[in-house]
Design a protein around this motif. Structure first.
Motif, PDB file in Angstrom:
ATOM      1  N   LEU A  72      15.366  44.002  25.658  1.00 28.97           N
ATOM      2  CA  LEU A  72      16.078  42.722  25.730  1.00 28.97           C
ATOM      3  C   LEU A  72      15.136  41.607  26.182  1.00 28.97           C
ATOM      4  O   LEU A  72      15.132  40.505  25.606  1.00 28.97           O
ATOM      5  CB  LEU A  72      17.267  42.835  26.688  1.00 28.97           C
ATOM      6  CG  LEU A  72      18.142  41.588  26.863  1.00 28.97           C
ATOM      7  CD1 LEU A  72      18.813  41.209  25.548  1.00 28.97           C
ATOM      8  CD2 LEU A  72      19.194  41.822  27.951  1.00 28.97           C
ATOM      9  N   LEU A  73      14.332  41.905  27.194  1.00 27.02           N
ATOM     10  CA  LEU A  73      13.369  40.926  27.687  1.00 27.02           C
ATOM     11  C   LEU A  73      12.349  40.576  26.599  1.00 27.02           C
ATOM     12  O   LEU A  73      11.998  39.405  26.411  1.00 27.02           O
ATOM     13  CB  LEU A  73      12.662  41.478  28.928  1.00 27.02           C
ATOM     14  CG  LEU A  73      11.667  40.558  29.638  1.00 27.02           C
ATOM     15  CD1 LEU A  73      12.345  39.271  30.096  1.00 27.02           C
ATOM     16  CD2 LEU A  73      11.037  41.282  30.829  1.00 27.02           C
ATOM     17  N   GLY A 118      17.748  38.049  33.172  1.00 25.61           N
ATOM     18  CA  GLY A 118      18.853  37.089  33.135  1.00 25.61           C
ATOM     19  C   GLY A 118      18.367  35.646  33.165  1.00 25.61           C
ATOM     20  O   GLY A 118      18.907  34.778  32.470  1.00 25.61           O
ATOM     21  N   CYS A 119      17.329  35.385  33.962  1.00 22.13           N
ATOM     22  CA  CYS A 119      16.739  34.038  34.014  1.00 22.13           C
ATOM     23  C   CYS A 119      16.207  33.627  32.639  1.00 22.13           C
ATOM     24  O   CYS A 119      16.378  32.478  32.216  1.00 22.13           O
ATOM     25  CB  CYS A 119      15.596  33.996  35.029  1.00 22.13           C
ATOM     26  SG  CYS A 119      16.092  34.146  36.766  1.00 22.13           S
ATOM     27  N   CYS A 120      15.571  34.556  31.946  1.00 25.48           N
ATOM     28  CA  CYS A 120      15.014  34.268  30.620  1.00 25.48           C
ATOM     29  C   CYS A 120      16.125  34.025  29.596  1.00 25.48           C
ATOM     30  O   CYS A 120      16.031  33.111  28.757  1.00 25.48           O
ATOM     31  CB  CYS A 120      14.119  35.413  30.167  1.00 25.48           C
ATOM     32  SG  CYS A 120      12.595  35.578  31.128  1.00 25.48           S
ATOM     33  N   LEU A 121      17.169  34.834  29.647  1.00 26.47           N
ATOM     34  CA  LEU A 121      18.305  34.621  28.757  1.00 26.47           C
ATOM     35  C   LEU A 121      18.913  33.241  28.966  1.00 26.47           C
ATOM     36  O   LEU A 121      19.211  32.512  28.006  1.00 26.47           O
ATOM     37  CB  LEU A 121      19.373  35.693  28.999  1.00 26.47           C
ATOM     38  CG  LEU A 121      19.083  37.114  28.515  1.00 26.47           C
ATOM     39  CD1 LEU A 121      20.121  38.084  29.066  1.00 26.47           C
ATOM     40  CD2 LEU A 121      19.077  37.179  26.989  1.00 26.47           C
ATOM     41  N   SER A 122      19.081  32.873  30.225  1.00 31.39           N
ATOM     42  CA  SER A 122      19.674  31.579  30.542  1.00 31.39           C
ATOM     43  C   SER A 122      18.763  30.431  30.158  1.00 31.39           C
ATOM     44  O   SER A 122      19.214  29.369  29.711  1.00 31.39           O
ATOM     45  CB  SER A 122      19.993  31.526  32.036  1.00 31.39           C
ATOM     46  OG  SER A 122      20.770  30.398  32.360  1.00 31.39           O
ATOM     47  N   ASN A 123      17.463  30.631  30.331  1.00 35.13           N
ATOM     48  CA  ASN A 123      16.504  29.598  29.936  1.00 35.13           C
ATOM     49  C   ASN A 123      16.618  29.296  28.441  1.00 35.13           C
ATOM     50  O   ASN A 123      16.639  28.131  28.022  1.00 35.13           O
ATOM     51  CB  ASN A 123      15.091  30.039  30.289  1.00 35.13           C
ATOM     52  CG  ASN A 123      14.021  29.078  29.804  1.00 35.13           C
ATOM     53  OD1 ASN A 123      13.569  29.178  28.670  1.00 35.13           O
ATOM     54  ND2 ASN A 123      13.612  28.156  30.661  1.00 35.13           N
TER      55      ASN A 123
END
Length: 515
Positions: free
Chosen positions: A224-225, A303-308
């Motif tokens: 996912l990342l 999660g931070c990357c998804l939100s970014n």
């Protein structure tokens, strides 16, 4: 009996051989079960389930050294991977960009909060092997018999809050798998039922389950990342009005992640009571600390990357998926192609089981500590009641995931920091020489009154937490100094007030009562 008494007296003078009431609470519970027809039937039902299915019938009772059956010491480490390597942790990372932070700021605030919170859980976990008592039962040596009931209630609320988040995320994921034909409610019910069934089997099965379940989830999180990485833009500047408001948002995200990692402090030792009392505390501490920090950091950063990508960079297809279908829709859009995406979503749906199992197991134990009648009711029934209530709350709040996470989770930190510091001061200061008389763990007349600990907890929460909290529904006067939505500094203030209040009051309490 003399050998047993020397074993259960941790670092203190021997207990007189005439004291044989160390299991008084268990005896009272059994008497209630014998006299009450309903309780007797429930006990018989529990024994039948134990004979047929091998569920654990031991409740909150202390486990003497000779009865302990420890798993591998490495289970201490891998337990936390299963508890934190799951899709329900992703919302913690989602919040940073929602608060206007850049990717770097979101990651920094999250990691610092995770590390500080893990220190609390790691310390309280060391008391499990040392005393052979569940976490909330251990708190009786500072909060007293009656004050510890407050800890029991708060512990149940904490577990319920985290499970609500998990159930809502899973509901979104299952809806995404079905091309949004199934409602979120269906996923909530499925995962609630499965988690409860696994929790029935108790300590050994929980440890075995947690040991392996995280591995597949780790692979899927790394994928996912990797699949979201090309769309992440770390160069986008923060979105706050002023530097002070950005600092406030940074502190709020730090507090939320602190609360998540420290939220385990009131149940950690539940899973260590079968380790020998001579197990080195540094091993328990280190394995717990890194077992929490590594997986939680990985999932939160993802999660931070998804939100970014979905919020800060606002890549159209991610922004649309997140806006229309929440986190489940965003994950579905990130994984590709669609067949692979649906497979990943199904596996991730069950990744929260490790977390839910632990919460259901420990909440059942906490409810037993509320009194003799509560103790007389088998753990499996309390866990069932708890799961039903939590599932209903998750169904009711399924449209407000971010609000639940940002408001509820940070509130927990005010209590967990006070709880940890009270146990730390009691253990390392007041009982450093005399230790614990473990024969009296269930005898109110011989335990501390608990006034000092309860007062310190209230002072930490009301004077520190309330004045420093930053919530949707209330911003404390100190938090408001940061402007905008405020900056959550409640955990720091709670820590200060607890340390100011508890030592002198506990010293006074001991001098007057001798307990």
């Amino acid at each position: 009996m003399a050998d047993e008494k020397n074993d259960i007296e941790t670092g203190s003078r021997p207990v007189p051989d005439t004291d044989t009431s160390w299991n008084e609470e268990v005896i009272v519970a059994r008497e209630l079960q014998h006299r009450n027809t309903i309780l007797h039937k429930l006990r018989q039902g529990e024994e039948w389930l134990d004979a047929k299915m091998g569920i654990e019938t031991r409740g909150i009772d202390r486990i003497p050294d000779e009865e302990r059956r420890p798993p591998s010491i490495w289970n201490v480490f891998f337990l936390w991977w299963s508890l934190n390597m799951h899709v329900g942790v992703l919302p913690l990372g989602i919040l940073g960009p929602e608060f206007g932070l850049s990717l770097n700021q979101s990651v920094a605030a999250s990691v610092v909060g995770i590390i500080l919170g893990a220190l609390c859980t790691s310390y309280t976990g060391t008391l499990g092997p040392k005393l052979g008592l569940r976490a909330v039962a251990t708190s009786r040596y500072s909060f007293g018999f009656w004050g510890a009931k407050i800890c029991s209630v708060l512990n149940v609320i904490i577990g319920g809050g985290y499970m609500v988040v998990n159930l809502v995320v899973v509901g979104q994921v299952l809806s995404a798998v079905s091309d949004y034909k199934l409602t979120i409610t269906v996923g909530i019910v499925i995962i609630a039922v499965v988690g409860y069934v696994v929790s029935l089997f108790g300590f050994r099965v929980v440890h075995t389950f947690e040991k392996y379940w995280w591995m597949l989830t780790l692979v899927l999180m790394l994928v996912l990342l990797g699949q979201i990485a090309p769309y992440v833009d770390a160069s986008i500047v923060p979105q706050g009005d002023t530097d002070l408001s950005l600092a406030g948002n940074f502190l709020t995200i730090l507090a939320i992640n602190f609360s998540n990692s420290s939220g385990w402090c009131s149940i950690a030792s539940d899973y260590y009571v079968n380790y020998p009392s001579k197990t080195p505390s540094w091993k328990i501490f280190a394995l717990t600390f890194w077992g929490i920090v590594i997986p939680t950091t990985l999932v939160t950063v993802t999660g931070c990357c998804l939100s970014n990508a979905a919020i800060t960079a606002a890549v159209p297809r991610f922004a649309e998926a997140y806006g229309d279908h929440g986190l489940g829709g965003l994950i579905r859009e990130t994984y590709h192609p669609i067949g692979w995406s649906k497979f990943c979503l199904v596996i991730l749906m069950f990744s929260v089981l490790g977390n839910n199992v632990a919460n259901a197991y420990s909440s059942g134990l906490s409810l037993q500590l509320l009194g003799h009648y509560f103790h007389a009711v088998p753990r499996f029934l309390w866990s069932l009641v708890w799961v039903v209530v939590v599932a209903v709350l998750a169904i009711a709040g399924q449209e407000h995931l971010s609000t639940i996470v940002s408001n509820f989770v940070s509130l927990l930190g005010y209590w967990t920091i006070s709880f940890t510091l009270v146990l730390l001061v009691e253990d390392q200061w007041f009982r450093r020489r005399e230790g614990y008389n473990l024969l009296v763990w269930d005898q109110p007349s011989k335990l501390p009154i608990g006034a000092a600990a309860v007062t310190a907890l209230l002072a930490g929460y009301l004077a520190g937490g309330v004045s420093g909290m930053s919530q949707t529904w209330y911003i404390g006067p100190i938090a408001a100094k940061f402007g905008g939505t405020g900056g959550d500094v409640g955990i720091y203030l709670s820590a200060v007030f607890t340390l100011i209040v508890y030592p002198p009051l506990r010293g006074f309490e001991r001098s007057k009562t001798g307990r």
